[in-house]
Scaffold this active site. Structure first.
Site, PDB file in Angstrom:
ATOM      1  N   ASP A 120    -105.207 -14.679 -17.365  1.00  0.00           N
ATOM      2  CA  ASP A 120    -105.628 -14.237 -16.030  1.00  0.00           C
ATOM      3  C   ASP A 120    -106.102 -12.789 -16.033  1.00  0.00           C
ATOM      4  O   ASP A 120    -106.055 -12.113 -14.997  1.00  0.00           O
ATOM      5  CB  ASP A 120    -104.458 -14.354 -15.030  1.00  0.00           C
ATOM      6  CG  ASP A 120    -104.125 -15.794 -14.699  1.00  0.00           C
ATOM      7  OD1 ASP A 120    -104.824 -16.708 -15.154  1.00  0.00           O
ATOM      8  OD2 ASP A 120    -103.120 -15.995 -13.972  1.00  0.00           O
ATOM      9  N   HIS A 174     -96.336 -15.872 -15.836  1.00  0.00           N
ATOM     10  CA  HIS A 174     -96.463 -16.617 -14.571  1.00  0.00           C
ATOM     11  C   HIS A 174     -96.244 -18.117 -14.773  1.00  0.00           C
ATOM     12  O   HIS A 174     -96.691 -18.693 -15.764  1.00  0.00           O
ATOM     13  CB  HIS A 174     -97.836 -16.362 -13.931  1.00  0.00           C
ATOM     14  CG  HIS A 174     -97.926 -15.016 -13.265  1.00  0.00           C
ATOM     15  ND1 HIS A 174     -99.122 -14.370 -13.025  1.00  0.00           N
ATOM     16  CD2 HIS A 174     -96.958 -14.202 -12.790  1.00  0.00           C
ATOM     17  CE1 HIS A 174     -98.884 -13.213 -12.431  1.00  0.00           C
ATOM     18  NE2 HIS A 174     -97.576 -13.084 -12.278  1.00  0.00           N
TER      19      HIS A 174
HETATM   20 FE    FE Z   1    -102.680 -18.027 -13.449  1.00  0.00          FE
HETATM   21 ZN    ZN Z   2    -101.170 -15.138 -13.674  1.00  0.00          ZN
END
Ligand code: FE
Ligand code: ZN
Length: 254
Positions: free
Chosen positions: A128, A54
């Site tokens: 995450d 990401h």
């Molecule tokens: Fe993130």
């Molecule tokens: Zn992420």
């Protein structure tokens, strides 16, 4: 080991580890705070670690690699700006005189890795996947995968320090309190974290021992959590079913 939280964007932390001379950064979504951190601590960047593709975790990778000529270690994923030295589940390597270990934790994304640094107490950089009192959204993985991933992290020693990539703790705790209204550990941790945030301090690192008491996504086998999940769509008490129901509930939780 010295560990510095470099805030980025609205709620990301870029973690910078150093021994007074050399530094490693985890998930540099932005190069600017990393450069400022290196300068103010007079450090030399030696390695970049990436947990997943990401942009808020990789946006600064190219600029830092070009400027400092350092290797980037991360998952095998074409969406991460190359060249990346691919590492995978159970790989180990050495950085800053410590042994590091890679754990593949699919769920948030399919490529997601966690890094464990074997310092005096283990340090977990979980991107995450695991947040304090929460977990990442299931963008590419299934509840089964996320439960397996979280279970592997939960199996690390309770003293393990947990360095998440976002400051989501207070909003996660509000949800955790809705899942378990009678959990006194959640209520008291809300006090602790509210005070920290009022002082402008991160709520991180947490510890796995603390998370085991307050994080509903690690508590899918606890009867009160299973009961709440049933009210919110879980068809049975399998941990992945409970986790899936909690995650969907959380996505709409205000
Ligand atoms: Fe993130
Ligand atoms: Zn992420």
């Amino acid at each position: 080991m010295n560990i510095v939280a470099l805030p980025a964007f609205s709620d990301n932390y870029i973690w910078m580890l150093h021994d007074g001379r050399q530094a490693v950064v985890v998930d540099p979504g932005d190069a600017a705070p990393v450069k400022a951190g290196l300068e103010s601590h007079r450090l030399q960047l030696t390695t970049i670690l990436v947990t997943h593709h990401h942009p808020d975790h990789t946006g600064g990778v190219n600029a830092l690699r070009d400027e400092f000529r350092v290797p980037v270690l991360g998952p095998q994923d074409s969406r991460i700006p190359s060249p990346v030295q691919a590492v995978a589940d159970n790989d180990t390597f050495e950085l800053l005189n410590r042994r590091w270990e890679v754990i593949h934790v699919p769920g948030h994304t399919r490529d997601h890795l966690a890094f464990v640094c074997h310092d005096e107490t283990p340090l977990l950089f979980c991107g995450d996947t695991l947040f304090s009192a929460g977990c990442g959204r299931l963008f590419e993985g299934t509840p089964d995968q996320m439960w397996r991933s979280l279970s592997r992290l939960k199996a690390l020693p309770p003293a393990t320090r947990v360095y998440c990539a976002h400051e989501y703790t207070l909003s996660n705790l509000r949800f955790a309190a809705a899942v378990e209204p009678t959990n006194a550990d959640i209520a008291s941790y809300i006090q602790v974290c509210t005070r920290l945030r009022a002082q402008g301090q991160p709520t991180l690192p947490s510890t796995l021992g603390q998370e085991a008491k307050i994080n509903p996504f690690l508590r899918c086998t606890e009867p009160p959590v299973m009961a709440s999940a049933r009210v919110h769509g879980a068809k049975d008490d399998r941990p992945a079913e409970v986790l899936g129901a909690l995650r969907q509930w959380k996505n709409q939780f205000q």
